[in-house]
Design a protein around this motif. Structure first.
Motif, mmCIF file in Angstrom:
data_model
loop_
_atom_site.group_PDB
_atom_site.id
_atom_site.type_symbol
_atom_site.label_atom_id
_atom_site.label_comp_id
_atom_site.label_asym_id
_atom_site.label_seq_id
_atom_site.Cartn_x
_atom_site.Cartn_y
_atom_site.Cartn_z
ATOM 1 N N ARG A 2 43.109 20.282 62.206
ATOM 2 C CA ARG A 2 44.531 19.967 62.399
ATOM 3 C C ARG A 2 44.702 18.884 63.451
ATOM 4 O O ARG A 2 45.491 17.947 63.271
ATOM 5 C CB ARG A 2 45.292 21.231 62.804
ATOM 6 C CG ARG A 2 46.775 20.974 63.094
ATOM 7 C CD ARG A 2 47.565 22.279 63.060
ATOM 8 N NE ARG A 2 47.203 23.201 64.113
ATOM 9 C CZ ARG A 2 47.792 23.241 65.314
ATOM 10 N NH1 ARG A 2 48.737 22.373 65.614
ATOM 11 N NH2 ARG A 2 47.421 24.123 66.210
ATOM 12 N N LYS A 3 43.981 18.989 64.537
ATOM 13 C CA LYS A 3 44.106 18.003 65.612
ATOM 14 C C LYS A 3 43.593 16.632 65.160
ATOM 15 O O LYS A 3 44.223 15.602 65.409
ATOM 16 C CB LYS A 3 43.332 18.477 66.841
ATOM 17 C CG LYS A 3 43.905 19.713 67.516
ATOM 18 C CD LYS A 3 45.261 19.474 68.134
ATOM 19 C CE LYS A 3 45.731 20.671 68.949
ATOM 20 N NZ LYS A 3 47.071 20.458 69.536
ATOM 21 N N VAL A 4 42.424 16.612 64.491
ATOM 22 C CA VAL A 4 41.863 15.326 64.050
ATOM 23 C C VAL A 4 42.790 14.661 63.043
ATOM 24 O O VAL A 4 43.100 13.463 63.140
ATOM 25 C CB VAL A 4 40.458 15.539 63.452
ATOM 26 C CG1 VAL A 4 39.983 14.274 62.732
ATOM 27 C CG2 VAL A 4 39.458 15.920 64.537
ATOM 28 N N MET A 5 43.274 15.416 62.056
ATOM 29 C CA MET A 5 44.107 14.828 61.010
ATOM 30 C C MET A 5 45.507 14.470 61.499
ATOM 31 O O MET A 5 46.246 13.758 60.809
ATOM 32 C CB MET A 5 44.183 15.788 59.822
ATOM 33 C CG MET A 5 42.855 15.963 59.090
ATOM 34 S SD MET A 5 42.265 14.444 58.292
ATOM 35 C CE MET A 5 43.282 14.451 56.819
ATOM 36 N N SER A 6 45.886 14.952 62.666
ATOM 37 C CA SER A 6 47.200 14.582 63.220
ATOM 38 C C SER A 6 47.205 13.175 63.795
ATOM 39 O O SER A 6 48.281 12.599 64.025
ATOM 40 C CB SER A 6 47.613 15.586 64.303
ATOM 41 O OG SER A 6 46.913 15.354 65.524
ATOM 42 N N ILE A 7 46.025 12.618 64.037
ATOM 43 C CA ILE A 7 45.931 11.260 64.585
ATOM 44 C C ILE A 7 45.954 10.273 63.429
ATOM 45 O O ILE A 7 45.063 10.288 62.579
ATOM 46 C CB ILE A 7 44.646 11.092 65.417
ATOM 47 C CG1 ILE A 7 44.588 12.142 66.528
ATOM 48 C CG2 ILE A 7 44.560 9.683 65.985
ATOM 49 C CD1 ILE A 7 45.719 12.088 67.519
ATOM 50 N N SER A 8 46.958 9.428 63.389
ATOM 51 C CA SER A 8 47.158 8.535 62.242
ATOM 52 C C SER A 8 45.935 7.669 61.972
ATOM 53 O O SER A 8 45.534 7.489 60.820
ATOM 54 C CB SER A 8 48.389 7.653 62.481
ATOM 55 O OG SER A 8 48.571 6.750 61.424
ATOM 56 N N THR A 17 42.535 10.236 72.734
ATOM 57 C CA THR A 17 41.567 9.888 73.774
ATOM 58 C C THR A 17 40.615 11.055 74.034
ATOM 59 O O THR A 17 39.397 10.872 74.149
ATOM 60 C CB THR A 17 42.290 9.500 75.065
ATOM 61 O OG1 THR A 17 43.099 8.341 74.830
ATOM 62 C CG2 THR A 17 41.298 9.195 76.175
ATOM 63 N N TRP A 18 41.177 12.266 74.106
ATOM 64 C CA TRP A 18 40.335 13.444 74.372
ATOM 65 C C TRP A 18 39.316 13.620 73.258
ATOM 66 O O TRP A 18 38.127 13.866 73.527
ATOM 67 C CB TRP A 18 41.216 14.687 74.495
ATOM 68 C CG TRP A 18 40.475 15.893 74.989
ATOM 69 C CD1 TRP A 18 40.389 16.327 76.276
ATOM 70 C CD2 TRP A 18 39.695 16.805 74.198
ATOM 71 N NE1 TRP A 18 39.603 17.461 76.347
ATOM 72 C CE2 TRP A 18 39.161 17.772 75.086
ATOM 73 C CE3 TRP A 18 39.396 16.908 72.845
ATOM 74 C CZ2 TRP A 18 38.354 18.822 74.656
ATOM 75 C CZ3 TRP A 18 38.584 17.948 72.405
ATOM 76 C CH2 TRP A 18 38.065 18.899 73.297
ATOM 77 N N LEU A 19 39.741 13.521 72.013
ATOM 78 C CA LEU A 19 38.832 13.705 70.894
ATOM 79 C C LEU A 19 37.733 12.641 70.898
ATOM 80 O O LEU A 19 36.556 12.939 70.648
ATOM 81 C CB LEU A 19 39.598 13.667 69.574
ATOM 82 C CG LEU A 19 40.512 14.871 69.294
ATOM 83 C CD1 LEU A 19 41.379 14.605 68.071
ATOM 84 C CD2 LEU A 19 39.710 16.145 69.107
ATOM 85 N N GLU A 20 38.088 11.401 71.156
ATOM 86 C CA GLU A 20 37.098 10.321 71.179
ATOM 87 C C GLU A 20 36.086 10.526 72.294
ATOM 88 O O GLU A 20 34.920 10.135 72.154
ATOM 89 C CB GLU A 20 37.802 8.979 71.333
ATOM 90 C CG GLU A 20 38.573 8.565 70.086
ATOM 91 C CD GLU A 20 39.436 7.327 70.291
ATOM 92 O OE1 GLU A 20 39.749 6.661 69.304
ATOM 93 O OE2 GLU A 20 39.802 7.051 71.454
ATOM 94 N N GLN A 21 36.499 11.154 73.372
ATOM 95 C CA GLN A 21 35.603 11.394 74.497
ATOM 96 C C GLN A 21 34.717 12.619 74.276
ATOM 97 O O GLN A 21 33.603 12.677 74.814
ATOM 98 C CB GLN A 21 36.406 11.573 75.782
ATOM 99 C CG GLN A 21 37.084 10.308 76.275
ATOM 100 C CD GLN A 21 37.966 10.555 77.484
ATOM 101 O OE1 GLN A 21 38.340 11.704 77.787
ATOM 102 N NE2 GLN A 21 38.327 9.492 78.189
ATOM 103 N N HIS A 22 35.187 13.585 73.504
ATOM 104 C CA HIS A 22 34.512 14.874 73.423
ATOM 105 C C HIS A 22 33.831 15.160 72.091
ATOM 106 O O HIS A 22 33.240 16.234 71.923
ATOM 107 C CB HIS A 22 35.504 15.999 73.737
ATOM 108 C CG HIS A 22 35.909 16.053 75.176
ATOM 109 N ND1 HIS A 22 36.926 15.273 75.693
ATOM 110 C CD2 HIS A 22 35.413 16.775 76.216
ATOM 111 C CE1 HIS A 22 37.058 15.524 76.983
ATOM 112 N NE2 HIS A 22 36.157 16.430 77.326
ATOM 113 N N MET A 23 33.890 14.227 71.134
ATOM 114 C CA MET A 23 33.181 14.432 69.880
ATOM 115 C C MET A 23 32.896 13.093 69.229
ATOM 116 O O MET A 23 33.530 12.082 69.553
ATOM 117 C CB MET A 23 34.003 15.317 68.923
ATOM 118 C CG MET A 23 35.300 14.716 68.452
ATOM 119 S SD MET A 23 36.270 15.822 67.385
ATOM 120 C CE MET A 23 35.273 15.852 65.899
#
Length: 473
Positions: free
Chosen positions: A377-383, A293-299
């Motif tokens: 690392r954070k992006v690729m950790s999301i399936s 959710t954080w990644l989708e909101q911030h990039m």
């Protein structure tokens, strides 16, 4: 520089070209609220099916200043004035005065003779990279909406097409943040010389700055154009919130891993924004719904995944994931991050031992997935993100409009056919097109037009076929 206007008019009359002090709006619509010179018809300017001519005219004094600056500070970004002409289809567009400066890192070269020598009529010129700033002098008007333009010679690419091919592929695959790029023929004339010096075929590349942001804003790609634009160089890991790595590049070669390119008067606030982005994702658990959710909101996650699928498929190792290098990024007013790919000459089989094999390396572990590449690392950790990335790589390899091997090779051949007759130049350098990577490549046997899937080391190996064969999911 107004004194160049009469010269330009005379040349235009003699050679049958129509001079224009303002770029025409070929599309017939105004995409900008700026003056008429900001009309952006970049499809006309960056026409991948054409090889227009660019001519730079300088006084001997200004050219000697350029050479002297290079001798004193090889990494300088100091401008000298030049007259600029862009000719396509018999029409010439002019600027009486633009800024001209050196460009390049390891491939930066002095464009005439040797260190310490002043200009001489008939001297040996050398192919070198140049930067043009249209807003440096006089009225500061943009050219087709652009602030700046990059002119690059094929320093590491005997095929001549690698960088233009890659930027075109980004655009074909919906990576709208990728700069535009195409070919041109470059001539430099020092006033008083017996003739101009034809420098040969160059890649001309859009340089991300305010005009570039303005175009993306009017195209609806970003919600505003006044945010912070950064250029990331070596060491920009997007993992350490060390403000000492963030700053303003000076005119004499001082650089930071993160160099702010807009809003330079608000450097402190820009640093805080970048640190907040890094610190915001760092503590979130990898693979978690909260992180997603954080990644989708911030990039713009999809832009990042598309860009990285292309990046890895063209074998770019001098990048963020492998080498913490060579990219831009932008934060809009809501602090949302947009990834911008940049500098794609060392691609399509060009390799260095320290960075693996660009054709056969595992595309799911292209570079580090440890703490020193925390964004990746954070992006690729999301399936869901990882699966989309994998699907994008498959799509690139299978599509005849993208990197399906036969179709990709055909596009390479077509690009080379457009420029082949213009390669030989007055410098005597790079006078042939060859299907191989740079002479220093650790995979010297990669080819774009011949060969089968391989490793680029033991026998001729087709890079496009090798990449397709490396997909094992």
């Amino acid at each position: 520089m107004k004194k160049y206007a009469l010269y330009i008019l005379l040349v235009s009359v003699l050679f049958g070209c129509t001079p224009h002090n303002e770029p025409e709006n070929k599309s017939g619509s105004d995409s900008s609220s700026d003056s008429a010179s900001s009309h952006r018809d970049l499809a006309y300017l960056f026409d991948i099916e054409a090889v227009p001519q660019i001519k730079l005219t300088l006084t001997e004094q200004d050219w000697n200043t350029y050479l002297s600056n290079f001798d004193k500070w090889e990494d300088n970004s100091l401008y000298v004035p030049a007259a600029f002409e862009f000719t396509k289809d018999g029409t010439t567009y002019t600027r009486d005065s633009v800024g001209l400066r050196p460009r390049g890192n390891t491939t930066r070269k002095r464009p005439e003779s040797s260190s310490g020598q002043k200009h001489q009529n008939g001297a040996q010129f050398h192919r070198a990279h140049f930067g043009i700033r249209f807003t440096k002098y006089d009225s500061g008007e943009r050219f087709f909406g652009m602030d700046r333009l990059i002119l690059k010679w094929n320093a590491s690419d005997p095929s001549y097409i690698r960088e233009v091919f890659c930027y075109d592929l980004f655009r074909r695959f919906g990576v709208w943040s990728a700069p535009l790029a195409s070919f041109c023929r470059l001539t430099i004339y020092i006033q008083g010389d017996s003739k101009p010096v034809y420098m040969g075929v160059y890649s001309m590349i859009e340089n991300p700055r305010k005009g570039w942001l303005d175009a993306l804003y009017h195209a609806g790609k970003i919600p505003d154009k006044d945010g912070n634009l950064w250029k990331a160089g070596y060491g920009a890991d997007l993992s350490s919130a060390d403000q000492g790595k963030m700053g303003l590049q000076d005119d004499y070669g001082k650089r930071f891993p993160y160099n702010l390119k807009t809003n330079k008067q608000q450097l402190a606030a820009a640093k805080t924004e970048l640190c907040d982005f890094i610190n915001g994702m760092t503590p979130l658990k990898s693979g978690s719904a909260e992180l997603q959710t954080w990644l989708e909101q911030h990039m713009d996650v999809d832009l990042f995944l598309r860009a990285y699928a292309v990046n890895v498929m063209v074998g770019m190792w001098d990048d963020y994931w492998k080498n913490m290098n060579n990219y831009y990024f932008y934060f809009d007013s809501q602090h949302r991050f947009y990834f911008i790919p940049f500098d794609y000459d060392n691609t399509l089989g060009t390799a260095q031992d320290n960075y693996g094999n660009p054709g056969t390396d595992n595309m799911l572990y292209w570079g580090s997935l440890e703490g020193d590449r925390i964004l990746m690392r954070k992006v690729m950790s999301i399936s869901a993100f990882k699966e989309k990335y994998k699907s994008y790589i498959k799509q690139l390899a299978a599509s005849s409009d993208l990197m399906e091997p036969a179709a990709a090779a055909a596009r390479v051949q077509h690009m080379q056919s457009l420029i082949r007759d213009y390669i030989v130049n007055d410098t005597g350098e790079d006078g042939t097109i060859e299907d191989r990577p740079a002479y220093w490549s650790s995979c010297p046997n990669y080819r774009l037009l011949t060969g089968s899937a391989g490793n680029g080391k033991n026998a001729q190996s087709n890079f496009f076929k090798t990449k397709a064969a490396a997909i094992n999911w």
